[in-house]
Design a protein around this motif. Sequence first.
Motif, PDB file in Angstrom:
ATOM      1  N   GLY A 114       2.963   4.466  -2.498  1.00  0.00           N
ATOM      2  CA  GLY A 114       3.427   4.946  -3.787  1.00  0.00           C
ATOM      3  C   GLY A 114       4.762   4.354  -4.178  1.00  0.00           C
ATOM      4  O   GLY A 114       4.879   3.144  -4.410  1.00  0.00           O
ATOM      5  N   ILE A 119       0.859  -1.185   0.000  1.00  0.00           N
ATOM      6  CA  ILE A 119       0.000   0.000   0.000  1.00  0.00           C
ATOM      7  C   ILE A 119       0.891   1.229   0.000  1.00  0.00           C
ATOM      8  O   ILE A 119       1.759   1.371   0.867  1.00  0.00           O
ATOM      9  CB  ILE A 119      -0.916   0.030   1.240  1.00  0.00           C
ATOM     10  CG1 ILE A 119      -1.708  -1.271   1.369  1.00  0.00           C
ATOM     11  CG2 ILE A 119      -1.860   1.218   1.182  1.00  0.00           C
ATOM     12  CD1 ILE A 119      -2.497  -1.368   2.669  1.00  0.00           C
ATOM     13  N   GLU A 142       5.851   0.404  -4.638  1.00  0.00           N
ATOM     14  CA  GLU A 142       6.187  -0.165  -5.949  1.00  0.00           C
ATOM     15  C   GLU A 142       7.584  -0.781  -5.947  1.00  0.00           C
ATOM     16  O   GLU A 142       7.828  -1.790  -6.614  1.00  0.00           O
ATOM     17  CB  GLU A 142       6.082   0.897  -7.038  1.00  0.00           C
ATOM     18  CG  GLU A 142       6.329   0.319  -8.430  1.00  0.00           C
ATOM     19  CD  GLU A 142       5.843   1.216  -9.545  1.00  0.00           C
ATOM     20  OE1 GLU A 142       5.691   0.696 -10.677  1.00  0.00           O
ATOM     21  OE2 GLU A 142       5.607   2.419  -9.303  1.00  0.00           O
ATOM     22  N   SER A 166      -3.412   1.103  -4.553  1.00  0.00           N
ATOM     23  CA  SER A 166      -3.137   2.528  -4.693  1.00  0.00           C
ATOM     24  C   SER A 166      -4.347   3.220  -5.296  1.00  0.00           C
ATOM     25  O   SER A 166      -4.969   2.699  -6.231  1.00  0.00           O
ATOM     26  CB  SER A 166      -1.914   2.758  -5.583  1.00  0.00           C
ATOM     27  OG  SER A 166      -1.723   4.136  -5.831  1.00  0.00           O
ATOM     28  N   CYS A 171      -3.299  -2.295 -10.069  1.00  0.00           N
ATOM     29  CA  CYS A 171      -3.532  -1.947  -8.667  1.00  0.00           C
ATOM     30  C   CYS A 171      -5.002  -2.113  -8.291  1.00  0.00           C
ATOM     31  O   CYS A 171      -5.899  -1.866  -9.106  1.00  0.00           O
ATOM     32  CB  CYS A 171      -3.126  -0.498  -8.394  1.00  0.00           C
ATOM     33  SG  CYS A 171      -1.344  -0.226  -8.349  1.00  0.00           S
ATOM     34  N   ARG A 230      -2.281   5.185  -8.593  1.00  0.00           N
ATOM     35  CA  ARG A 230      -1.494   4.469  -9.609  1.00  0.00           C
ATOM     36  C   ARG A 230      -2.335   3.355 -10.218  1.00  0.00           C
ATOM     37  O   ARG A 230      -2.928   2.543  -9.491  1.00  0.00           O
ATOM     38  CB  ARG A 230      -0.226   3.873  -8.993  1.00  0.00           C
ATOM     39  CG  ARG A 230       0.721   4.946  -8.454  1.00  0.00           C
ATOM     40  CD  ARG A 230       1.989   4.320  -7.910  1.00  0.00           C
ATOM     41  NE  ARG A 230       2.885   5.355  -7.423  1.00  0.00           N
ATOM     42  CZ  ARG A 230       4.181   5.387  -7.655  1.00  0.00           C
ATOM     43  NH1 ARG A 230       4.757   4.437  -8.378  1.00  0.00           N
ATOM     44  NH2 ARG A 230       4.920   6.364  -7.170  1.00  0.00           N
TER      45      ARG A 230
END
Length: 721
Positions: A53, A51, A57, A76, A87, A79
């Motif tokens: 950004g 969870i 990733e 996300s 996602c 994203r």
Amino acid sequence: MPVLSGFGRAPAKFSGTSSPARCYAHSAVRGLQRMAQGLDRLLRPRSIAVIGGREAEKCVVECLRIGFPGKIYPISKSRPSMAGIPCLASLDDLPEAPDATFIAIPAEPTIEAVRQLSAMGAGGVVLYASGFAETGAVGLDRQKRLLEAAGTMGMLGPNCYGTVNYLEGVALWPDDHGGHRLDRGVALVSQSGNVAISLSMQERGVPVAQLAALGNQAKDGVPQILQSLLRDDRITAIGLFVESVGDIPGFCEAAREAARKGIPIVVLKTGNSEAAARVALSHTSSMTGSSAAFKALCDRLAVVRAETLAQLLEYLKLFHLFPGLPGDRLMTMSCSGGEAGIMADIAHEIGLPMPAFSPSAQEGLNAVLGDKVAIDNPLDYHTYIWGNQASMTACFSAALADDFDVGILALDTPIREGLDLFGWKEAEAAIIAAAQATGRPTIVASSLSENMPRRLQQSFLAAGIVPLQGFDDALKAVKAAAWYGRARQRSLEQGPVLSATQVNTGPARMLDEWRAKKVLSAQGLSVPQGVLVASETEAVAAAEALGYPVVVKACSVTLAHKTEAGGVALNLIDGQAVSDAVTRMDGLAPHFIVEKMAQNAVCEIILGMTRDPQIGPMLMIGAGGILAELIGDATVLLLPATQADVERALDRLLVAKLLAGFRGRPAGDRQALIDAIMAVAGFIEQNKDRLVEMDINPLIVLPQGQGVVAVDAVIRWTDAS
């Protein structure tokens, strides 16, 4: 998830007539089982969610890079995908409860995400966010709510990098790391994320199976991580880089389990240079501190201590292949007298014996090396056979076949391109053949860490040979492994240490020397014959009755260090000297002690008790008298202690040479000293809830057969409850 090893049987079902206390106890056990299972799922997951950004990733990227075979669920709101995986918009979209979740969002949303994951039955979480207990009162409240939200889930953090499991191919880790997939290896656990990254980037060939950073340890700390790692049979040894192990009873339990399983723990603890933060009335408290307490704890638990990060890694490399050595008898081989001399000097300095070769081994080596080579340990086999694989194999085999506990071949291998490496491949093949033929624990050590190429590290490890880098750390690793072999057996035979119980409430009071020695005399310690007096006239009369020479001391509860205050007069040989001494001390104390002067001392010892807030009461033994703080020759024992513990402690002291009879001087009464130490240990155990601190300094050791005598004592304790 299946029930974990270690919690194999399902909890018993209760009838309606089960008592509330019994039900509560079994409920608590089930809770502990669920927490252990949650942490195991977190460290060895089959499905993960992330969870956030960029950091989230990065976890996905690293999992794909090292080949995680399980399900990955990126979550996300901003994203559309992470590393090519679509996602989910929220936790509500998860098709299953993930085993492990990496959360990299702000602190308050983190708490809500943890609450949702706990409710759906997720295994555990890595929390990247800061802003919890490390930030003060607001953060403490936030952390309390976080723990309530987590329930029985496992947790790393907050303020934490997370974990990389190279056995499962999973990286809940928002940064680069240096490991690779493998089938078994060591675990590295660090309170510092940055140090964890650096350790993962090592070029020493250490097979790292799992890497974990702990962060704030709000829920799961060192003891819980250790227990989970010990439930994985693929972990061969565990390395810790910590400031504190946190829950001491939990750490003790985990260390004892590691000893039972034969999984060595190596710890590098920082913060050893911090001075004691409290004012102490006794020498003992100023000579010991958290560092001494932790050392004693490690000694008791068979936990190996490293001094540097390089040592930590070299020790783990040895323990990966050999979880302890049967002894410390060392044999070294090199084709250079310089290398032989360096290793011999290090071995002598750290106390590794290097016995001579047996006659049969000498004969076998002579047959290979000829009469131009002196057969000795360390063995300098020269370069006559360099490049001759058959002769090198015969030489190494003859040496390793002799009765040593471990053999070391010194081998520095050039790594620059374009060099003619004549003989090095033959040396590699020869030592592998010799080690496998003899079954002797074998090390190949380079003099410098950079002189062991990665290919060679991997080749030796695959062959069951330990590639160690740097002579100093290599020989210290041998000593550590031999120590572990002995200490592990002792730790299995000993019971738990005294708990860190609180001292009885109420003010602590100091006993004056006269009363303190009366207390110790009742415990069986010998004290000088003496009289408590209140005047010059009484002092002279007492001295005449005792016989000269005598000692006069000021006696007051306010005089912890009488010598510095001018409250001690020694070796007084007549009434005038006694009278003058009492006159000088007038005003220091209301009473005076007149004692028979102890003579013919072999050495002076200090015995003392100090109390660590986490570990509990400890017994300190050291060089006493004026040497107590001058040379710092002291060691600490945890309680209860056995006679064997006391004997080993005495042998570690520099003053042990005096006790044994130094340069023609008579030996001291060692057994009487041991008996006195055991009596003091018993006194501490009996009064563990009362004693704040205690000193006997000096305890004079007399010649063999004449005993010991406690000539000064300090006791500070609370009233009995």
